[in-house]
Structure formats: C-alpha cells, structure tokens
Design a protein around this motif. Structure first.
Motif, mmCIF file in Angstrom:
data_model
loop_
_atom_site.group_PDB
_atom_site.id
_atom_site.type_symbol
_atom_site.label_atom_id
_atom_site.label_comp_id
_atom_site.label_asym_id
_atom_site.label_seq_id
_atom_site.Cartn_x
_atom_site.Cartn_y
_atom_site.Cartn_z
ATOM 1 N N THR A 53 -3.555 47.057 -45.518
ATOM 2 C CA THR A 53 -4.342 46.680 -44.332
ATOM 3 C C THR A 53 -5.085 45.374 -44.556
ATOM 4 O O THR A 53 -5.046 44.459 -43.719
ATOM 5 C CB THR A 53 -5.344 47.797 -43.980
ATOM 6 O OG1 THR A 53 -4.642 49.018 -43.755
ATOM 7 C CG2 THR A 53 -6.131 47.429 -42.728
ATOM 8 N N LEU A 54 -5.761 45.259 -45.692
ATOM 9 C CA LEU A 54 -6.481 44.022 -46.001
ATOM 10 C C LEU A 54 -5.526 42.867 -46.246
ATOM 11 O O LEU A 54 -5.839 41.711 -45.921
ATOM 12 C CB LEU A 54 -7.375 44.226 -47.224
ATOM 13 C CG LEU A 54 -8.713 44.915 -46.972
ATOM 14 C CD1 LEU A 54 -9.464 45.099 -48.280
ATOM 15 C CD2 LEU A 54 -9.565 44.125 -45.997
ATOM 16 N N GLY A 55 -4.354 43.160 -46.812
ATOM 17 C CA GLY A 55 -3.367 42.108 -47.030
ATOM 18 C C GLY A 55 -2.894 41.505 -45.727
ATOM 19 O O GLY A 55 -2.776 40.279 -45.595
ATOM 20 N N VAL A 56 -2.618 42.357 -44.747
ATOM 21 C CA VAL A 56 -2.199 41.875 -43.425
ATOM 22 C C VAL A 56 -3.316 41.048 -42.792
ATOM 23 O O VAL A 56 -3.074 39.965 -42.234
ATOM 24 C CB VAL A 56 -1.822 43.060 -42.517
ATOM 25 C CG1 VAL A 56 -1.595 42.589 -41.074
ATOM 26 C CG2 VAL A 56 -0.579 43.757 -43.049
ATOM 27 N N TYR A 57 -4.550 41.537 -42.891
ATOM 28 C CA TYR A 57 -5.694 40.820 -42.321
ATOM 29 C C TYR A 57 -5.872 39.458 -43.002
ATOM 30 O O TYR A 57 -6.147 38.446 -42.343
ATOM 31 C CB TYR A 57 -6.961 41.651 -42.488
ATOM 32 C CG TYR A 57 -8.202 41.021 -41.903
ATOM 33 C CD1 TYR A 57 -8.477 41.103 -40.543
ATOM 34 C CD2 TYR A 57 -9.112 40.341 -42.716
ATOM 35 C CE1 TYR A 57 -9.619 40.530 -40.000
ATOM 36 C CE2 TYR A 57 -10.253 39.763 -42.194
ATOM 37 C CZ TYR A 57 -10.505 39.858 -40.834
ATOM 38 O OH TYR A 57 -11.631 39.279 -40.319
ATOM 39 N N ALA A 58 -5.711 39.426 -44.326
ATOM 40 C CA ALA A 58 -5.874 38.180 -45.065
ATOM 41 C C ALA A 58 -4.817 37.159 -44.679
ATOM 42 O O ALA A 58 -5.097 35.961 -44.561
ATOM 43 C CB ALA A 58 -5.823 38.452 -46.567
#
Length: 293
Positions: A53-58
């Motif tokens: 999730t954080l990877g996609v957001y980043a």
C-alpha cells in the motif's frame, strides 16, 4: 523572522479523528486476526499488505527518495526494532491480553521515550515527571495482575510492555532520521525493512492462509491498509496543519477509543482491576506529559 505555527482547522481535526480511530481499532483487529493466524503469520501478512500500500502511494506521489548509505544502519535497526519486534511482541501478547488492556499498556510509550531521552540525550527529569512515571507503572502492574480476572501475573502483558519499550527505542531512532528525511520516507523505510525481517514467518503464513476464515483474513488486510499504512499518511497531514504538541495531545484518547471498539467488535469487557489499572496508567502519562510543557 517569527515562526507562525500551522493553523488548526476542521480538516486537521477530521484527519486526527480518522487516525485515532484507525490506530485504536488495530488492537481489536489483531485479536480478530489471531482467531485464524499465528502471531508471526499475522504480522507478516499485515505488513506485506501495508508495504505494498505504501509502495503504491510512494510511486504515485514520487515522495520517497533513496536513503543515504550512511543512514542504512539506522533505517534497518529502526525497522527491526520498531516494526518487526514491536508488532510481533504485541501480537503474541494479545493472545492472552484483551485489546483494551493492550492499548493502555502501549499508551505508556511516552514514559519509556522520556526515560530513554534522559539516558541518550542527557535530559533532566522533574519530580512531577517521576510521579507520573510511578503512577503509570502502577497502573500497568494492575493490568498485568488483573487480566486473567484474578491476581496472577499475566505474561502477555509483560510482552506488550516490552513491545512498548521497543517502539520507544524506535522513536529515538526516528527522531534522528527526521533531521533529513520526510515523515513519509521514514515510515516507508521502516515498514519495508521491518517486513523483510518478518519473512522468517513466511512458511507459517503459506500454511495458514488457505485454511483461514474470511473474517480474520479481512481483519488482517484491514490492519495492513488502514491502521498500518493510511493512518500514517493522515498523521503526516496533521503535522502540516498544526503543531506536534497539539496533535499528540489527542492521542491520550486512544486507549479509551480502543476500549469501546473492542467492546463493539469483539464484545470484550475488561476486568475491574485491569480497567482501573488502565485509567491509572493513562493518568500517569498525562501527568508526565503536562510536566514538560
């Protein structure tokens, strides 16, 4: 030039409320997930979801830089202590400790952080702070004794207390990293590094996932997306709209909210002794925090 702190507005209040509910719900979510998953499999599943999730957001925001080589030991150490060890201990502790009591014990994190600051940063401590520390640890002791409904030391409560100490160490490391990195970057580094260490639980997750009930599985996915990933994004937004002291003052409500969520979600009602200990622990944290303002 005089510094004017960010304006505290309705959007900041909404962001604080969202963050508070997400983080408070994580204690009940862990208990729900443990119905089908072992603690190790649960934390790995949760942070695989959170890391993606954080990877996609980043990627979408292009908000994460490559870390400096010299900071890698701090980043790796922070991920190991603050994510892997902390969440693993918390999950094992919640095998026997109710969600509400776990939240009150974790609420003592500012006490540990203050003590570590004294040791590592050579900060002084006032008599009122010592009073708050004594009150808080007295409350935690009552929780440890009363979780089973009788006067017997609860090992799970001690694991959660150790988890609180670990996340306090992480906050000291985080403070160092935030001198150069943005809050989102520090969060992503910690999550990704911590998840790598959790891969030791991969065989357990592979074995348990196919047989797991849908309810606990959805609970773990919820833990990864909302309390673990999105709550950090909303918390970062809060810090762009108001001061740290104002924002963190709302976190004293976290154990209270967690108790009500556990009651609604799991039907958990803390014992009288554990409930009184929780309130005592919260009072000690507030006394300590007010003494340094």
């Amino acid at each position: 030039m005089q510094y004017n702190p960010p304006t505290f507005d309705r959007r900041a209040l909404i962001a604080i409320g969202v963050t508070l509910v997400f983080w408070a719900s994580s204690f009940a979510g862990i208990r729900a997930g443990l119905e089908s998953y072992s603690p190790g499999a649960l934390v790995l599943f949760r942070f695989l979801v959170a890391s993606v999730t954080l990877g996609v957001y980043a990627v979408l925001t292009k908000g994460v830089r490559r870390p400096r080589l010299g900071d890698l030991p701090w980043i790796v150490g922070g991920g190991l202590i603050g994510i892997t060890v902390y969440h693993t201990l918390l999950a094992y502790g919640e095998l026997t400790v109710t969600a509400a009591s776990a939240s009150f014990i974790i609420g003592a994190v500012p006490i540990f952080t203050g003590l570590l600051a004294i040791l590592t940063l050579k900060e002084s401590i006032r008599s009122r702070q010592w009073l708050g520390i004594a009150v808080s640890f007295s409350g935690i002791g009552l929780i440890a004794l009363g979780e089973g409904g009788h006067l017997e030391l609860e090992a799970g409560a001690l694991l959660i207390l150790l988890a609180a100490f670990c996340t306090s160490i992480y906050f000291i490391i985080q403070k160092r990293l935030l001198r150069y990195y943005k809050p989102l970057e520090v969060t992503c580094y910690a999550f990704w590094a911590g998840t790598l260490f959790m891969l030791v639980f991969l065989p357990d997750l592979i074995a348990e996932l196919p047989a797991a009930a849908s309810g606990p599985t959805l609970s773990v996915i919820y833990l990864g997306v909302f309390p673990a990933a999105l709550a950090y994004v909303t918390w970062n937004y809060v810090f762009t709209r108001t001061t740290a002291s104002v924002a963190t003052s709302f976190m004293y409500l976290n154990p209270i909210v967690a108790t009500f969520i556990a009651l609604l979600w799991l039907g958990e009602v803390p014992t009288l002794l554990a409930g009184f200990g929780g309130l005592l622990a919260l009072a000690g944290v507030i006394i300590t925090a007010r003494s340094v303002r």
